[in-house]
Design an enzyme around this catalytic site. Structure first.
Site, PDB file in Angstrom:
ATOM      1  N   THR A  16       9.123  -2.635 -11.754  1.00  0.00           N
ATOM      2  CA  THR A  16      10.452  -2.905 -12.311  1.00  0.00           C
ATOM      3  C   THR A  16      11.241  -1.609 -12.519  1.00  0.00           C
ATOM      4  OG1 THR A  16       9.370  -3.121 -14.455  1.00  0.00           O
ATOM      5  CG2 THR A  16      10.005  -5.148 -13.387  1.00  0.00           C
ATOM      6  N   HIS A 111      -0.804 -10.147  -1.487  1.00  0.00           N
ATOM      7  CA  HIS A 111       0.269 -11.034  -1.009  1.00  0.00           C
ATOM      8  C   HIS A 111       0.964 -10.479   0.223  1.00  0.00           C
ATOM      9  CE1 HIS A 111       0.435 -12.790  -5.345  1.00  0.00           C
ATOM     10  NE2 HIS A 111      -0.405 -13.452  -4.587  1.00  0.00           N
ATOM     11  N   CYS A 144      10.612 -13.445  17.839  1.00  0.00           N
ATOM     12  CA  CYS A 144       9.606 -12.475  18.273  1.00  0.00           C
ATOM     13  C   CYS A 144       9.964 -11.933  19.647  1.00  0.00           C
ATOM     14  CB  CYS A 144       8.234 -13.161  18.311  1.00  0.00           C
ATOM     15  SG  CYS A 144       6.924 -12.115  18.994  1.00  0.00           S
ATOM     16  N   THR A 185       0.792  -7.131 -15.004  1.00  0.00           N
ATOM     17  CA  THR A 185       0.513  -8.475 -14.519  1.00  0.00           C
ATOM     18  C   THR A 185       0.133  -9.343 -15.709  1.00  0.00           C
ATOM     19  OG1 THR A 185      -1.045  -9.829 -13.238  1.00  0.00           O
ATOM     20  CG2 THR A 185      -1.800  -7.638 -13.854  1.00  0.00           C
TER      21      THR A 185
END
Ligand code: ZN
Length: 246
Positions: A16, A111, A144, A185
């Site tokens: 942040t 992720h 692509c 987290t």
């Protein structure tokens, strides 16, 4: 014997200060805005070219590729450079740990990464910057270049599973580390919560640096509520000094 392995699990809170808001967490931007959540939901994205056009525009507008590492990312890289074995398990897709100087192989991106795109058909990867410049150049939904398939950010979208190989490596780190630091987290979503639990079960010291309470606070040896940008560098200097050298 070398120094003990220090694992850091990092979430939105570490980025942040770099101007990147929390998109994905329980109270993140995607969850608060169903229209925005659709742009990062796999089925909607694949089914509708209009969703893809809005998704690329949103990425261009966010400007996440311009974000710079902050004091916390730099402190993690510094710990590694100082000779402490470090692995970072991150929920973030911003690539800022690597930009701060941490070698790629020491960062496990749970992720994926928003710095690359991947083809949903042939899985060829290329740079996000290139895809966004094609969007700016008048291709609203760039295909692509290898096979013409649909391109997407190389991130785990809602409705997609985590890469089992990536998750396996993260679990091995959680099992093998001696210190597990959870930073920025909430430890409320998987796999983050499970990784903290595995580390504790295998005897790691758990340290939590987060503004809010987490379900793992009672298991932690230490809980730090101060701002990450100052608290983490101080904590990591202490860990580097404490580590036994024999
Ligand atoms: Zn392809």
């Amino acid at each position: 014997m070398g120094k003990p392995l220090v694992a850091l699990l990092t979430g939105a809170g570490i980025s942040t200060d770099s101007g990147i808001p929390d998109y994905r967490g329980p109270n993140g931007l995607w969850r608060r805005d169903p229209g925005a959540e659709k742009l990062v939901t796999y089925d909607a994205y694949m089914a509708d070219p209009e969703v893809r056009r809005r998704s690329w525009l949103m990425r261009a507008e966010i400007g996440a590729l311009d974000a710079r590492p902050n004091a916390a990312h730099l402190a993690v890289a510094e710990l590694e450079r100082g000779g402490t074995p470090v692995r970072v398990l991150t929920q973030n897709v911003d690539g800022l740990h690597q930009l701060a100087g941490l070698p790629d192989r020491k960062v496990i991106e749970l992720h994926g990464t928003a710095r690359e795109v991947t083809c949903t058909r042939c899985h060829a990867r290329s740079a996000m910057a290139e895809a966004l410049s094609r969007v700016a150049g008048g291709e609203p939904d760039p295909a692509c270049r290898v096979c013409g398939g649909v391109l997407k950010a190389a991130t785990v979208m809602f409705g997609e599973r985590l890469d089992p190989e990536v998750l396996g490596r993260a679990m091995a780190v959680a099992k093998g580390c001696e210190v597990f630091v959870a930073v920025g987290t909430t430890l409320q979503v998987q796999p983050a919560a499970a990784l903290a639990g595995i580390a504790v079960e295998h005897g790691a010291r758990l340290i939590i640096v987060n503004a809010e309470e987490t379900p793992y606070d009672p298991l932690a040896e230490e809980v730090v509520r101060e701002p990450i940008g100052t608290a983490l560098p101080a904590l990591l200097r202490r860990i580097a000094a404490d580590a036994p050298r024999a």
